[in-house]
Design a protein around this motif. Sequence first.
Motif, PDB file in Angstrom:
ATOM      1  N   LEU A  18       0.827  -1.199   0.000  1.00 39.64           N
ATOM      2  CA  LEU A  18       0.000   0.000   0.000  1.00 39.64           C
ATOM      3  C   LEU A  18       0.866   1.256   0.000  1.00 39.64           C
ATOM      4  N   GLY A  19       1.922   1.234   0.794  1.00 35.77           N
ATOM      5  CA  GLY A  19       2.836   2.372   0.845  1.00 35.77           C
ATOM      6  C   GLY A  19       3.507   2.635  -0.485  1.00 35.77           C
ATOM      7  N   VAL A  23       3.368   5.922  -2.872  1.00 35.40           N
ATOM      8  CA  VAL A  23       4.544   6.648  -3.359  1.00 35.40           C
ATOM      9  C   VAL A  23       4.444   6.850  -4.865  1.00 35.40           C
ATOM     10  N   LEU A  24       4.079   5.800  -5.580  1.00 35.14           N
ATOM     11  CA  LEU A  24       3.926   5.919  -7.035  1.00 35.14           C
ATOM     12  C   LEU A  24       2.842   6.944  -7.379  1.00 35.14           C
ATOM     13  N   SER A 167      13.272   5.271  -6.052  1.00 36.19           N
ATOM     14  CA  SER A 167      13.853   5.579  -7.368  1.00 36.19           C
ATOM     15  C   SER A 167      13.025   4.955  -8.487  1.00 36.19           C
ATOM     16  N   ALA A 168      12.565   3.712  -8.275  1.00 41.15           N
ATOM     17  CA  ALA A 168      11.733   3.040  -9.273  1.00 41.15           C
ATOM     18  C   ALA A 168      10.403   3.762  -9.452  1.00 41.15           C
ATOM     19  N   ALA A 169       9.815   4.232  -8.341  1.00 40.18           N
ATOM     20  CA  ALA A 169       8.556   4.962  -8.418  1.00 40.18           C
ATOM     21  C   ALA A 169       8.732   6.268  -9.190  1.00 40.18           C
ATOM     22  N   GLN A 170       9.845   6.942  -8.971  1.00 40.54           N
ATOM     23  CA  GLN A 170      10.116   8.171  -9.718  1.00 40.54           C
ATOM     24  C   GLN A 170      10.250   7.898 -11.211  1.00 40.54           C
TER      25      GLN A 170
END
Length: 178
Positions: A18-19, A23-24, A167-170
């Motif tokens: 969920l977190g 973030v994404l 970093s992956a979410a960004q």
Amino acid sequence: MQIHEMSSMPVLLALMLLGYTGVLAMEILRRWRTRWEKCVHRIYLLGLVLDLSAYLAVTFFLRSPEPSARFRMAPFYSLLHLLDENGLHLKILREMVLNVILFVPLGVLLGEMFRKTEHPFGYVVLAGLGMTVLTEVFQYILRLGLAEMDDVIHNMAGLLIGWAAYSAAQSAAEALTK
């Protein structure tokens, strides 16, 4: 009873998922509308305050002092003792996993806090390392559990996982909003 004895791995993993979804979503929102930049940053900042508060509660305030201070400086002790004559030692595995999970949110949140610096990864690692080492030192001084090198290693693994997730979410948000 310690707080980690009451936790449930499925609940923790669901909260982590969920977190990461949150973030994404925030990274997409930040790129979708630039006016949301300050709002998103404040949400991350609030998350950092809440995470640090929970961390302090789990590592210090919800523990009782023991008769004597204990420490174990042998690195990878828990990994070497994960298997015993009875098979997999579940208590050790659980402690390892919980120590990793404990620092995952910090990797995400510190990633945001140092996002605009020249070398954010270095700052995240230094802040996380300082926090975990100081925690172990104070746990030893205050006689709150076992201060051990493995906790530092597992916490840093969690921090790196959190940083990688941030970093992956960004990157994903950037790709989705182009």
